[in-house]
Design a protein around this motif. Structure first.
Motif, PDB file in Angstrom:
ATOM      1  N   ALA A 454       0.849  -1.183   0.000  1.00  9.14           N
ATOM      2  CA  ALA A 454       0.000   0.000   0.000  1.00  9.14           C
ATOM      3  C   ALA A 454       0.890   1.240   0.000  1.00  9.14           C
ATOM      4  CB  ALA A 454      -0.919   0.011   1.212  1.00  9.14           C
ATOM      5  N   GLU A 457      -0.446   7.960  -3.456  1.00 10.54           N
ATOM      6  CA  GLU A 457      -0.231   8.481  -4.806  1.00 10.54           C
ATOM      7  C   GLU A 457       0.859   9.552  -4.787  1.00 10.54           C
ATOM      8  OE1 GLU A 457      -3.156   9.430  -8.517  1.00 10.54           O
ATOM      9  OE2 GLU A 457      -3.584  10.497  -6.649  1.00 10.54           O
ATOM     10  N   ARG A 507      -2.766   6.479  -9.394  1.00 14.62           N
ATOM     11  CA  ARG A 507      -3.848   5.553  -9.055  1.00 14.62           C
ATOM     12  C   ARG A 507      -4.083   4.518 -10.160  1.00 14.62           C
ATOM     13  NH1 ARG A 507      -8.051  10.325  -8.392  1.00 14.62           N
ATOM     14  NH2 ARG A 507      -6.140  11.133  -7.430  1.00 14.62           N
ATOM     15  N   SER A 510      -2.502   0.861  -9.759  1.00 18.88           N
ATOM     16  CA  SER A 510      -2.978  -0.161  -8.827  1.00 18.88           C
ATOM     17  C   SER A 510      -3.224  -1.461  -9.571  1.00 18.88           C
ATOM     18  CB  SER A 510      -4.272   0.295  -8.151  1.00 18.88           C
ATOM     19  OG  SER A 510      -4.036   1.398  -7.313  1.00 18.88           O
ATOM     20  N   ILE A 535      -1.472  -1.520  -4.065  1.00 16.48           N
ATOM     21  CA  ILE A 535      -2.653  -0.714  -3.757  1.00 16.48           C
ATOM     22  C   ILE A 535      -2.210   0.733  -3.607  1.00 16.48           C
ATOM     23  CG2 ILE A 535      -4.536  -0.312  -2.131  1.00 16.48           C
ATOM     24  CD1 ILE A 535      -4.276  -3.273  -1.307  1.00 16.48           C
ATOM     25  N   VAL A 536      -2.800   1.622  -4.403  1.00 10.27           N
ATOM     26  CA  VAL A 536      -2.442   3.042  -4.372  1.00 10.27           C
ATOM     27  C   VAL A 536      -3.561   3.809  -3.684  1.00 10.27           C
ATOM     28  CG1 VAL A 536      -1.861   5.069  -5.734  1.00 10.27           C
ATOM     29  CG2 VAL A 536      -1.112   2.786  -6.498  1.00 10.27           C
ATOM     30  N   HIS A 537      -3.222   4.480  -2.580  1.00  8.81           N
ATOM     31  CA  HIS A 537      -4.174   5.334  -1.883  1.00  8.81           C
ATOM     32  C   HIS A 537      -4.097   6.742  -2.450  1.00  8.81           C
ATOM     33  CE1 HIS A 537      -4.175   2.593   1.957  1.00  8.81           C
ATOM     34  NE2 HIS A 537      -4.716   2.028   0.894  1.00  8.81           N
ATOM     35  N   HIS A 567      -9.717   6.423  -2.463  1.00 14.83           N
ATOM     36  CA  HIS A 567      -9.195   5.183  -1.862  1.00 14.83           C
ATOM     37  C   HIS A 567      -8.236   5.569  -0.743  1.00 14.83           C
ATOM     38  CE1 HIS A 567      -7.557   1.180  -1.336  1.00 14.83           C
ATOM     39  NE2 HIS A 567      -8.476   0.720  -2.165  1.00 14.83           N
TER      40      HIS A 567
END
Length: 964
Positions: A454, A457, A507, A510, A535-537, A567
C-alpha cells in the motif's frame, strides 16, 4: 485622436412601427468559390460541381449567417480532412489548397454551428481535371510471334493515358487520319472492359505501307484549358522487344563494407530500350548510383541485401527482366541454454547423469555457418562421451549441441561454443558456459509483508521478488491482472536484482504485478513466477474541480461539491472557505456531496470559494469563482452593407452586437470601446453609456466614423457593471466594397472609387465615367446630363457617358457588375430559378440622347448572346427616373449597362443607385418612402459633416432601425 476616431456616432432615427427584436438565429451556410475554377455547374439531384485544373489553387469560402457567430469546420467526404490540407484551413471560412492534386478531389462539406438549432451543412463536389502524357505499347499476336518480332502478321498498338474527364483518342499514320472503316487493313476499337482509358489500333497482316510513324493524340476537348497530348511511335520491320543480359553471378555473396556493382546490358530491342533497377523489398538504397545500366552499391550493409532486378522497356512487347540476389554475410543473436538431464526432467546437474549444452546463432548465409567447441580454452572434438552435433546447413538459426554423457568430476569447467562463417571476414561469436557441481535451479519468492503493498499516490514504491539460483537469472516484470503497459511504457521490464522501482505512483498503477525468470536463463527449465499486489491510496476525486459563478449583488448563490471516487473510500470531513477564512465544516454521513448557499450576495462575497473533501490520504478540492463580471458581447456579423463613405479616404462602419446573458449579473451601465489600427500598439478608448436594461437578443448599434481607408482596425468592446469591467470581445473591421458575393441584396450608389467592383468592358468603344455635379466641367456639354446625383446632392456621385468629341454616333460604352453566384431555392432542382428585382435610376436629358440598354449576362454567354432586358432611347427630360425589372437567372450572372452615343454632343446618359434584391419586383412599384426618407436624412447628415471641422456626439441605438 490622430484620425482614428474624431466623430463617433451622430444620428439616431426612430421610425414608427419598428420595434426591437431578438436577432439570435440558427446558422445558415452557402459555399462560394474564388479560386481558379474552370466551371461551376448545378447537378440535378445533389450539390454543385466545382471543376478545377490540377496544379491550380482551390479556394472555397463558406458564407455564414446566424447569431451568435457560427463556428465553421471543413470536412471532406463526411470525414476529417486534417490529413488532406492545411490544419489552419480546417476551421477557417475560406478553404485554401494551393497546387491541388487529383487525389484531393471529392466532396467538401462546410459545417456551421452556433448552438441554436441543428448545424447547417452544405457541400460542393470538387472535380480535378488532368491529362497525363499518353504512352503507346506495341504487341504482336502471340500465335504469330516469330524471331523477327514484327516481320509480318498482326500487330496491336495500344494508346493509354490517365485523365479526368475521359479521353478522346485519335490515330494518325503519318499525316493521315485513321478511322474505323477507312482502311481494310486497320481496325480501331476500345476493349469492352475499359471506360475511355485506352484505344487500340490493330494492323492486320502487315503491309509495306504499315511500316510508318503512328501518332496517338489524347484529348479532353480543351476543358480547363488542358491542351491535347501527342505521342509518336515509329513501326519498322526491325521493331523488336527488349532483351538484356546480367554480367554478374547469382547469388552475390559479399561482406559488409564492400562495394558491389551490378552490370546490365541490352542485347536487343528496337527502339532502344531504357534500363532501370529495382529492389524487391522496396526502394533502392539512398547511397546507390546508377549509370548506363550499371548499379553501384558502395559500402554495402546487411539492410541492403535482397533481390535486385534489371528491367528493360521500349514499349514493345513485355518488359525484359532479369534478377540477382545479394547476400550480405553476417552473424548475430547468439544464445545458449543448459538442459541438466534431457531424459529425467531434472533441474539439477548431477554426476553420472547426462548434460546437454546448446548454442544457437543466426547466420547469413546459413550454409556457411560452422561451429567449434572449446573446454578451458582447448579445442574439443566429438567422442563417444562428448557428442557434438549441428543442425542442417539450410536451417536457420543454426544450432550446435554438446552432449556430455555420464558426467564426471573431470568434466566440470568452462565450455565455449564458437560460431564463424567459412571464408572469414566476419567476427566470430563465442558463448561461454560454466559447468560446475554448484548450479542451482532458479527460485522466486515474495518477502513477507511485501504483498500487498500500500502506497500513497505520488510516492515511490519498490516491488521485490527474491530470486535464487546459480547462475542467477534475469527477472522480467509485467502486469498480471490486465494487458497494460508498465510504468516505462513497455509491456515488460527487466530487473537484475529482482526489484521493480516505480517513481511517482499514480492511481492507474494499482493492480497485480508478475515477476518471472527470463526464458533463457542458462537452464532449460520451466520459468518461475510470483505475483505482488499494489494498492495506491489517493485523496478524493471531486467535481467540479473549477467552476465560475456569475451573479449580481443581492441575489442567491448555491454551490455543490461531490465526491466521485477515493481510496480509501471512507471520507472523513469537508471544509468550505472563502480565501483563507473558514465558512463551514462538517463530516459526511451517507451523502457523497456537500452544499454551500449564499442567500444574498454582497460585494465582500465575491471571490474564490474552496471546498476541501478529505480522507486519510489528503483533500480533494472544488473551486468556485464567484464574480460579478459581465459576459462578453457578441458581435453581429450579418449587418447588411455596414460600410459607408464619408469623404475621400474616410469611411464609416456600423458596429452592431448583442449582449451574452445580460441578466446574469448587474445591469450593464456602459461599454468601453477600444480601437486601434492593425500593426500599431496604441488603443483609443471611449465609454459608451447605456440607459435602461439590455434584453437578451437586443441588437445594439454604434457608428464608427473617421476610419482611414483602406486601413484595417481591431475593435474591442468591454461591458461595465457595478462590479467593474467584464469580459471583452474583439473583431476586425476591414475596408471592402460592401458586396455579398452570394447574391441576396446588392446596392451601389457609386460613392466610392472602386464603384462596387463594376468594371469597364474591354471590347467597347469608350468607358463610363464616375462624376459628381460639384466637380463636373460643363464647358463642352451644355443642356445635357444631371445637375446632381439621384438624391439631388451635388456632392453625390453617379456614372455617366461623356458624348463629347472624339465620340461619334453609334459608339458604345459598357459597364459590367461583379459576378453574382446564384443557388436555386430548392437545392435539388433548378426547374424553378430564383427571382431578383433589378432596379436602377437613369437620367437621359439632351436633344442628342442615344440609347441605354440593360443586360443580364449569365455565365457562358458572350455579350452578343445576352439580349437586353430593358432598353430606352431619346430625351426623357431633366429628371431622374427609376426602372425595375424582374429577372430569373439560372446560373451565376452579371448585370451590364450599355450606353450608345446619339447624333450629337448633347447626349450624356447617367445611372445611379443600382439595386438587386431577392424576390419579384412589386407591381405596381412599391412606396419606398422609408428608404427615401432615410437616404435624405443621411444626405443632410453628410452635408453637415462636410461643413464642420470637428463633431463629437455620442450615439447609441438599441434597434436596427437605420440602414444608410
Amino acid at each position: 485622436m490622430d484620425g482614428i476616431i474624431s466623430v463617433l456616432g451622430v444620428l439616431t432615427l426612430v421610425l414608427e412601427g419598428i420595434s426591437c427584436q431578438g436577432v439570435y438565429a440558427p446558422p445558415t451556410v452557402r459555399i462560394v468559390h474564388s479560386g481558379h475554377t474552370c466551371n461551376v455547374e448545378e447537378e440535378r439531384y445533389s450539390e454543385r460541381v466545382y471543376t478545377i485544373r490540377e496544379g491550380e489553387t482551390l479556394e472555397l469560402t463558406c458564407l455564414v449567417t446566424g447569431h451568435p457567430r457560427p463556428q465553421i469546420r471543413w470536412t471532406k467526404t463526411a470525414g476529417s480532412v486534417s490529413d488532406r490540407f492545411q490544419d489552419s484551413s480546417v476551421f477557417n471560412e475560406t478553404l485554401h489548397i494551393a497546387k491541388i492534386q487529383r487525389h484531393q478531389g471529392g466532396r467538401y462539406y462546410c459545417k456551421a454551428e452556433n448552438g441554436l438549432g441543428s448545424p447547417a451543412i452544405k457541400s460542393i463536389r470538387v472535380d480535378v481535371y488532368y491529362l497525363d502524357e499518353p504512352v503507346v505499347t506495341v504487341h504482336q499476336s502471340i500465335g504469330e510471334a516469330k524471331e523477327q518480332f514484327y516481320y509480318e502478321r498482326t500487330v496491336f498498338l495500344r494508346c493509354i493515358a490517365n485523365s479526368n474527364p475521359p479521353i478522346r483518342y485519335s490515330w494518325y499514320r503519318g499525316r493521315d487520319v485513321l478511322s474505323q472503316g477507312s482502311d481494310k487493313g486497320v481496325e480501331i476499337y476500345e476493349p469492352f472492359f475499359t471506360q475511355g482509358e485506352t484505344k487500340i489500333l490493330k494492323l492486320k497482316n502487315l503491309r509495306p505501307k504499315d511500316y510508318a510513324n503512328y501518332s496517338c493524340i489524347a484529348s479532353v476537348r480543351n476543358v480547363c484549358g488542358i491542351a491535347d497530348r501527342r505521342v509518336v511511335f515509329r513501326l519498322t520491320n526491325k521493331t523488336a522487344p527488349a532483351s538484356i543480359k546480367l554480367l554478374v553471378e547469382d547469388p552475390i555473396v559479399v561482406n559488409p563494407g564492400q562495394t558491389v556493382s551490378l552490370v546490365c546490358i541490352t542485347t536487343g530491342g528496337e527502339p532502344t530500350p531504357s534500363l532501370n533497377w529495382t529492389l524487391s523489398s522496396g526502394s533502392l538504397p539512398e547511397k546507390s548510383l546508377m549509370k548506363d545500366g550499371t548499379l553501384t552499391l558502395p559500402a554495402i550493409a546487411s539492410e541492403d541485401a535482397g533481390v535486385y532486378s534489371c528491367i528493360a522497356s521500349n514499349n514493345v512487347g513485355n518488359p525484359a527482366k532479369k534478377s540477382t540476389t545479394i547476400i550480405v554475410r553476417a552473424l548475430k543473436k547468439g544464445r545458449f541454454w543448459i538442459t541438466p538431464d534431457p531424459y529425467h526432467n531434472d533441474d539439477n546437474i548431477q554426476i553420472g547423469r547426462e548434460v546437454k549444452i546448446s548454442c544457437q546463432v543466426e547466420a547469413t548465409p546459413p550454409a556457411a555457418l560452422q561451429f567449434s567447441w572449446l573446454k578451458n580454452g582447448r579445442a574439443l572434438r566429438s567422442s563417444e562421451r562428448m557428442v557434438i552435433t549441428q543442425t542442417a546447413p539450410d536451417i536457420s538459426p543454426g544450432t550446435t549441441n554438446l552432449d556430455i554423457i555420464d558426467l564426471r568430476f573431470t568434466d566440470f569447467g568452462t565450455y565455449a561454443g564458437v560460431a564463424s562463417l567459412r571464408g572469414g571476414g566476419i567476427p566470430e561469436i563465442s558463448i561461454d558456459v560454466n559447468i560446475s557441481p554448484t548450479p542451482v535451479p532458479p527460485n522466486l519468492t515474495v518477502p513477507r509483508g511485501k504483498s500487498p503493498m500500500a502506497v500513497r499516490e505520488g510516492e515511490t514504491v519498490e516491488l521485490e521478488c527474491l530470486v535464487s539460483g546459480k547462475p542467477k537469472p534475469i527477472i522480467l516484470w509485467s502486469r498480471a491482472d490486465k494487458e497494460a503497459p508498465m510504468p516505462d511504457g513497455s509491456m515488460q521490464m527487466e530487473s537484475y536484482d529482482g526489484v521493480l522501482r516505480i517513481v511517482n505512483v499514480s492511481r492507474e498503477m494499482s493492480g497485480s504485478y508478475r515477476c518471472q525468470t527470463s526464458q533463457y536463463n542458462g537452464f532449460n527449465v520451466k520459468p518461475r513466477e510470483a505475483v505482488i499486489e499494489l494498492i495506491v491510496h489517493y485523496p478524493p476525486a471531486v467535481e467540479p474541480v473549477w467552476q465560475e459563478v456569475r451573479q449580481g449583488l443581492g441575489r442567491p448563490v448555491a454551490m455543490n461539491c461531490r465526491v466521485l471516487r477515493a481510496h480509501p473510500s471512507r471520507v472523513l470531513r469537508y471544509e468550505w472557505r472563502l480565501g483563507s477564512r473558514l465558512l463551514h465544516a462538517g463530516t459526511f454521513d451517507s451523502r457523497d456531496d456537500t452544499d454551500y448557499t449564499i442567500r444574498s450576495l454582497v460585494r465582500e462575497g465575491y471571490g474564490e470559494y474552496t471546498c476541501d473533501i478529505i480522507n486519510e490520504v489528503g483533500p480533494g478540492r472544488c473551486t468556485f469563482l464567484v464574480t460579478g463580471k459581465a459576459y462578453p458581447p457578441e458581435f453581429y456579423y450579418d449587418t447588411y452593407n455596414p460600410l459607408w463613405q464619408n469623404r475621400p479616404r474616410v469611411y464609416g462602419y456600423k458596429l452592431q452586437w448583442t449582449q451574452m446573458n445580460p441578466n446574469a449579473v448587474d445591469r450593464i451601465m456602459a461599454y468601453r470601446l477600444g480601437i486601434r489600427q492593425t500593426g500599431q500598439q496604441r488603443w483609443w478608448e471611449q465609454d459608451i453609456p447605456v440607459e435602461g436594461n439590455i434584453q437578451k437578443g437586443e441588437l445594439i448599434t454604434h457608428n464608427l466614423t473617421e476610419l482611414i481607408r483602406p486601413e484595417v482596425y481591431v475593435v474591442r468592446l468591454t461591458p461595465i457593471t457595478r462590479f467593474g469591467e467584464g469580459d471583452s470581445s474583439t473583431r476586425v473591421v476591414t475596408y471592402s466594397v460592401p458586396i455579398n458575393p452570394y447574391l441576396r441584396e446588392f446596392h451601389c450608389s457609386f460613392e466610392e472609387d472602386p464603384v462596387c467592383m463594376f468594371t469597364q468592358d474591354k471590347n467597347d468603344d469608350f468607358d463610363w465615367t464616375r462624376h459628381s455635379a460639384a466637380t463636373r466641367d460643363t464647358k463642352y456639354t451644355p443642356n445635357t446630363g444631371p445637375s446632381g446625383d439621384r438624391s439631388s446632392s451635388k456632392q453625390g456621385f453617379y456614372m455617366y457617358i461623356e458624348t463629347s468629341r472624339p465620340r461619334k454616333e453609334g459608339d458604345t460604352a459598357r459597364l459590367l457588375s461583379p459576378t453574382f453566384n446564384v443557388a436555386p431555392k430548392n437545392p435539388h432542382s433548378i426547374t424553378s430559378p430564383p427571382a431578383y428585382c433589378f432596379s436602377f435610376y437613369y437620367h437621359m436629358y439632351g436633344k442628342h440622347i442615344g440609347t441605354l440598354n440593360a443586360f443580364v449576362k449569365q455565365k457562358g454567354q458572350s455579350t452578343s448572346d445576352a439580349g437586353p432586358v430593358w432598353s430606352l432611347s431619346g430625351n426623357q427630360g431633366d429628371r431622374w427616373r427609376q426602372a425595375k425589372i424582374s429577372i430569373h437567372p439560372t446560373a451565376s450572372f452579371q448585370v451590364m449597362f450599355e450606353g450608345i452615343r446619339g447624333p450629337g454632343i448633347e447626349g450624356d446618359i447617367a445611372i445611379d443607385d443600382v439595386t438587386l434584391e431577392e424576390g419579384e419586383c412589386p407591381d405596381p412599384p412599391s412606396n419606398h418612402g422609408k428608404i427615401a426618407f432615410k437616404k435624405k436624412i443621411w444626405i443632410i447628415f453628410r452635408s453637415i459633416l462636410n461643413r464642420v471641422d470637428y463633431i463629437q456626439i455620442t450615439n447609441i441605438s438599441f434597434c436596427n432601425v437605420s440602414q444608410f
